[in-house]
Design a protein around this motif. Sequence first.
Motif, PDB file in Angstrom:
ATOM      1  N   GLU A 212       0.832  -1.205   0.000  1.00 53.84           N
ATOM      2  CA  GLU A 212       0.000   0.000   0.000  1.00 53.84           C
ATOM      3  C   GLU A 212       0.865   1.254   0.000  1.00 53.84           C
ATOM      4  N   LYS A 213       2.076   1.168   0.566  1.00 53.10           N
ATOM      5  CA  LYS A 213       2.975   2.319   0.634  1.00 53.10           C
ATOM      6  C   LYS A 213       3.877   2.427  -0.593  1.00 53.10           C
ATOM      7  N   ASN A 214       3.813   1.442  -1.472  1.00 46.49           N
ATOM      8  CA  ASN A 214       4.626   1.451  -2.676  1.00 46.49           C
ATOM      9  C   ASN A 214       4.193   2.601  -3.579  1.00 46.49           C
ATOM     10  N   ARG A 215       5.158   3.426  -4.025  1.00 49.73           N
ATOM     11  CA  ARG A 215       4.812   4.629  -4.790  1.00 49.73           C
ATOM     12  C   ARG A 215       4.211   4.282  -6.152  1.00 49.73           C
ATOM     13  N   ASP A 216       4.616   3.154  -6.751  1.00 46.41           N
ATOM     14  CA  ASP A 216       4.026   2.742  -8.023  1.00 46.41           C
ATOM     15  C   ASP A 216       2.591   2.257  -7.825  1.00 46.41           C
ATOM     16  N   PHE A 217       2.346   1.607  -6.700  1.00 50.98           N
ATOM     17  CA  PHE A 217       0.984   1.190  -6.371  1.00 50.98           C
ATOM     18  C   PHE A 217       0.091   2.414  -6.153  1.00 50.98           C
ATOM     19  N   LEU A 218       0.624   3.423  -5.489  1.00 48.79           N
ATOM     20  CA  LEU A 218      -0.142   4.636  -5.222  1.00 48.79           C
ATOM     21  C   LEU A 218      -0.420   5.430  -6.492  1.00 48.79           C
ATOM     22  N   SER A 219       0.363   5.205  -7.544  1.00 44.49           N
ATOM     23  CA  SER A 219       0.150   5.931  -8.792  1.00 44.49           C
ATOM     24  C   SER A 219      -1.046   5.406  -9.579  1.00 44.49           C
ATOM     25  N   LEU A 220      -1.558   4.226  -9.202  1.00 47.38           N
ATOM     26  CA  LEU A 220      -2.691   3.629  -9.909  1.00 47.38           C
ATOM     27  C   LEU A 220      -4.007   4.173  -9.375  1.00 47.38           C
ATOM     28  N   SER A 221      -5.049   3.960 -10.148  1.00 46.46           N
ATOM     29  CA  SER A 221      -6.384   4.378  -9.700  1.00 46.46           C
ATOM     30  C   SER A 221      -6.843   3.504  -8.543  1.00 46.46           C
ATOM     31  N   ARG A 222      -7.810   3.987  -7.790  1.00 46.97           N
ATOM     32  CA  ARG A 222      -8.307   3.212  -6.653  1.00 46.97           C
ATOM     33  C   ARG A 222      -8.920   1.898  -7.123  1.00 46.97           C
ATOM     34  N   HIS A 223      -9.583   1.920  -8.276  1.00 49.43           N
ATOM     35  CA  HIS A 223     -10.178   0.694  -8.822  1.00 49.43           C
ATOM     36  C   HIS A 223      -9.109  -0.354  -9.103  1.00 49.43           C
ATOM     37  N   ASP A 224      -8.007   0.056  -9.749  1.00 52.96           N
ATOM     38  CA  ASP A 224      -6.947  -0.900 -10.074  1.00 52.96           C
ATOM     39  C   ASP A 224      -6.225  -1.374  -8.824  1.00 52.96           C
ATOM     40  N   ARG A 225      -6.076  -0.503  -7.852  1.00 50.32           N
ATOM     41  CA  ARG A 225      -5.447  -0.926  -6.595  1.00 50.32           C
ATOM     42  C   ARG A 225      -6.301  -1.979  -5.892  1.00 50.32           C
ATOM     43  N   THR A 226      -7.607  -1.770  -5.881  1.00 46.21           N
ATOM     44  CA  THR A 226      -8.500  -2.748  -5.248  1.00 46.21           C
ATOM     45  C   THR A 226      -8.472  -4.078  -5.989  1.00 46.21           C
ATOM     46  N   THR A 227      -8.454  -4.006  -7.323  1.00 45.63           N
ATOM     47  CA  THR A 227      -8.408  -5.229  -8.129  1.00 45.63           C
ATOM     48  C   THR A 227      -7.110  -5.998  -7.890  1.00 45.63           C
ATOM     49  N   LEU A 228      -5.983  -5.296  -7.896  1.00 44.61           N
ATOM     50  CA  LEU A 228      -4.703  -5.956  -7.624  1.00 44.61           C
ATOM     51  C   LEU A 228      -4.678  -6.561  -6.227  1.00 44.61           C
ATOM     52  N   LEU A 229      -5.275  -5.855  -5.291  1.00 43.63           N
ATOM     53  CA  LEU A 229      -5.338  -6.364  -3.926  1.00 43.63           C
ATOM     54  C   LEU A 229      -5.989  -7.741  -3.885  1.00 43.63           C
ATOM     55  N   ARG A 230      -7.126  -7.862  -4.561  1.00 39.62           N
ATOM     56  CA  ARG A 230      -7.864  -9.138  -4.526  1.00 39.62           C
ATOM     57  C   ARG A 230      -7.107 -10.261  -5.231  1.00 39.62           C
ATOM     58  N   THR A 231      -6.334  -9.922  -6.254  1.00 36.98           N
ATOM     59  CA  THR A 231      -5.655 -10.973  -7.014  1.00 36.98           C
ATOM     60  C   THR A 231      -4.294 -11.353  -6.431  1.00 36.98           C
ATOM     61  N   THR A 232      -3.719 -10.520  -5.597  1.00 31.27           N
ATOM     62  CA  THR A 232      -2.348 -10.781  -5.129  1.00 31.27           C
ATOM     63  C   THR A 232      -2.228 -11.002  -3.632  1.00 31.27           C
ATOM     64  N   VAL A 233      -3.254 -10.681  -2.866  1.00 29.26           N
ATOM     65  CA  VAL A 233      -3.122 -10.673  -1.415  1.00 29.26           C
ATOM     66  C   VAL A 233      -2.732 -12.038  -0.856  1.00 29.26           C
ATOM     67  N   GLU A 234      -3.247 -13.110  -1.430  1.00 30.50           N
ATOM     68  CA  GLU A 234      -2.898 -14.444  -0.921  1.00 30.50           C
ATOM     69  C   GLU A 234      -1.416 -14.744  -1.120  1.00 30.50           C
ATOM     70  N   TYR A 235      -0.886 -14.342  -2.286  1.00 27.74           N
ATOM     71  CA  TYR A 235       0.528 -14.582  -2.561  1.00 27.74           C
ATOM     72  C   TYR A 235       1.420 -13.728  -1.664  1.00 27.74           C
TER      73      TYR A 235
END
Length: 389
Positions: A216-239
């Motif tokens: 969440e603190k990653n600057r490249d992650f913060l550069s994305l839209s909130r929608h894309d951040r939420t989507t990435l969260l759901r697909t990567t959180v387990e890993y």
Amino acid sequence: MERTTTIDDSTTSQILSTNVERQKNTISTECKICGSPARYSYYGVIVCHSCKMFFKRNAENRQAILKCYYDNQCNITMDNRHACTSCRLEKCFKMGMRIEMIRSSTFRKNQKRRKIKFIIDSNQSPSTMSMTVNKKHKPEYIPTLSLLESDQSPLNINQWNLLSNLVHCFDQHSGYAFVEHFLEEQNRLPIKLRYKYPSVCNFFTSVKSNIQLVFEKNRDFLSLSRHDRTTLLRTTVEYTTSIGGMFTLRQYKLFDYPPFYESTEMIFKPSGTKFARRVIDQLDPDNTFIKLILSILSFSTTNYTVYKKNMPINLTNIKGILSIQDMYTDLTWRYLLYKYGHHEAVIRFSNLLRCLFVIIWAIVEAHESQKFIEMIDSVIEQTKQTLCL
């Protein structure tokens, strides 16, 4: 008439003890920049050979643009001294290393090299020059290349800065302080009450939340839209949270405590815990490499480990996310080349692929545990609230 000088036994003993004491002091000295073993003073400060050469290469370029994205507060150690050039050079000056001592120490050597080179160029042909240099002047004159050629690195300054930022972000937000507090808290309890199911369960939930906070603190992650951040969260959180959690277990050797291991089996089932132990045993020993891999996985755009209905995959900036993946993958490969060379870099990447297959099995087995699903849902919900804020 010859004059003789006698030294009694007590004086001899005192001299010997003084010499021994000096030797002990010299051997135990640490580099004032990175903390590695050091024996001599270079340019005004006791430093190791690596920091000496680093200062010699970079001190004259002090005015060059060297940028640290963490307010020049990187903690320079023997393990990460190559990560942030700006902070390392600043610490050199802060500790008292001086540019003028570089010039004075190399003046005679440069004069001698120029004199020998002038004699060779003036009086000899190229065929005889190499023979003379090898036979007569080898101890004094070694033809030198430019500094960049003698210290070729596959990473440029921007990549070094990115590497420093990713490692620093992980170290700052992954919850090391929490884990240490947990261990201290457990060690204060009677032996029979340590690492019981409720405390270990809360421990894993907190570790997963802290690992997710890193991305969440990653600057490249913060550069994305909130929608894309939420989507990435759901697909990567387990890993990310699972690998990060197992990385934490390895760092603190928590599976070496039988009560902790038994409580882990109760949470994730014996089969899931068994696969987790296999992952811990197969993780690469290079901590920086693992942190870089976690950064790559945090931008993964696919998730086929466990089938889920209505899995959101409609990313709005897929090209931007793929470019981040490429940038992090290229950085990781260049880091391995710089540190280990091509052959060892290939071996480590191959071993990583084998380890990822074990990780997939570990996540599949963990899905048999309702507690694991609840932990993941808790991290997702907590992160979504943060994103909304």
